[in-house]
Design a protein around this motif. Structure first.
Motif, short mmCIF file in Angstrom:
data_model
loop_
_atom_site.label_atom_id
_atom_site.label_comp_id
_atom_site.label_asym_id
_atom_site.label_seq_id
_atom_site.Cartn_x
_atom_site.Cartn_y
_atom_site.Cartn_z
N UNK A 134 0.83 -1.20 0.00
CA UNK A 134 0.00 0.00 0.00
C UNK A 134 0.87 1.26 0.00
N UNK A 135 2.00 1.21 0.73
CA UNK A 135 2.89 2.37 0.78
C UNK A 135 3.50 2.63 -0.60
N UNK A 136 3.91 1.58 -1.29
CA UNK A 136 4.46 1.74 -2.64
C UNK A 136 3.37 2.26 -3.58
N UNK A 137 2.14 1.75 -3.46
CA UNK A 137 1.05 2.26 -4.28
C UNK A 137 0.85 3.76 -4.05
N UNK A 138 0.99 4.17 -2.77
CA UNK A 138 0.91 5.60 -2.46
C UNK A 138 2.04 6.36 -3.16
N UNK A 139 3.24 5.81 -3.10
CA UNK A 139 4.39 6.49 -3.68
C UNK A 139 4.25 6.71 -5.19
N UNK A 140 3.64 5.76 -5.88
CA UNK A 140 3.58 5.83 -7.34
C UNK A 140 2.27 6.41 -7.87
N UNK A 141 1.26 6.59 -6.98
CA UNK A 141 -0.04 7.10 -7.43
C UNK A 141 0.04 8.59 -7.74
N UNK A 142 -0.80 9.03 -8.67
CA UNK A 142 -0.88 10.44 -8.99
C UNK A 142 -1.64 11.18 -7.90
N UNK A 143 -1.27 12.43 -7.68
CA UNK A 143 -1.92 13.24 -6.66
C UNK A 143 -3.12 13.97 -7.28
#
Length: 231
Positions: free
Chosen positions: A211-220
């Motif tokens: 989930x943390x990696x998904x946060x890192x790569x997701x668009x804001x």
């Protein structure tokens, strides 16, 4: 199947293998599968991201280093794990700073936050005071460790309810899983040792990292709109 999906499938298989190794007491699988999971999750970040950031790499490397101490039950190893956790959670506060937006809540948002944070506050104090005596010299580190998680979960929830974007959701889910994992780890080591609790941590920790990696790569992207006002 692209590289990201292949790595997710591999991570899922490794989690199952790690649980299988623990249930059947296969030391080799227990020792190395967790380390490989952390390496593969780090690789998943490099495959998925469009822009590599040094802070992200440092956070993932600290989690990778901490994996070497997870299966050790000595006080020194536990102390080092707590220190690493505190360092990485302090670094994660930078994510909140860079993604901060002005808070705009309706009455439903306020009610949800007050109810959720009140419940979590009770859990926080009950857990700490139940473990305080057993932690001995580690009680100050333990308190700071749990306090950082408390703030990250509550503020993560505040950001998600305020923004309701994919990025804020991944962050909140990650912090929620880290909190669940770390609370269970401390309960298992200082209060009630249980194989069932250990199995839960074998699942929660990798999920938190994913989930943390998904946060890192997701668009804001800001997804909050009028249609959510009654949510």
């Amino acid at each position: 199947m692209n590289g990201g999906k292949l790595l997710k499938f591999l991570i899922s298989c490794l989690i199952i293998i790690q649980v299988f190794g623990f249930v059947f007491k296969i030391t080799f699988l227990i020792t190395y599968s967790g380390l490989v999971i952390s390496v593969v999750i780090t690789a998943f970040y490099f495959v998925s991201t469009k822009r590599i950031e040094m802070l992200h790499i440092i956070v993932l490397l600290i989690f990778l280093i901490g994996q070497f101490f997870i299966l050790q039950n000595t006080e020194r190893a536990i102390r080092f794990q707590m220190i690493l956790s505190i360092i990485v959670y302090v670094l994660i506060f930078n994510f909140l700073y860079y993604n901060h937006k002005s808070f705009t809540y309706n009455s439903r948002d306020v009610f949800t936050l007050v109810l959720g944070s009140s419940l979590y506050t009770v859990i926080f104090f009950l857990t700490y005071f139940s473990l305080k005596t057993q932690m001995g010299d580690l009680q100050l580190l333990g308190f700071f460790h749990l306090l950082l998680l408390y703030v990250l979960v509550v503020v993560g929830a505040m950001h998600y309810i305020n923004i309701r974007s994919e990025k804020s959701l991944w962050f909140f889910l990650s912090m929620l899983n880290f909190a669940f994992n770390d609370y269970i780890v401390l309960i298992d080591r200082f209060y009630l040792q249980s194989d069932e609790l250990k199995i839960i941590t074998l699942i929660c920790k990798p999920m938190a990292l994913i989930f943390l990696v998904n946060y890192m790569v997701a668009k804001s992207l800001d997804l909050k709109s009028e249609e959510f006002e009654g949510f």
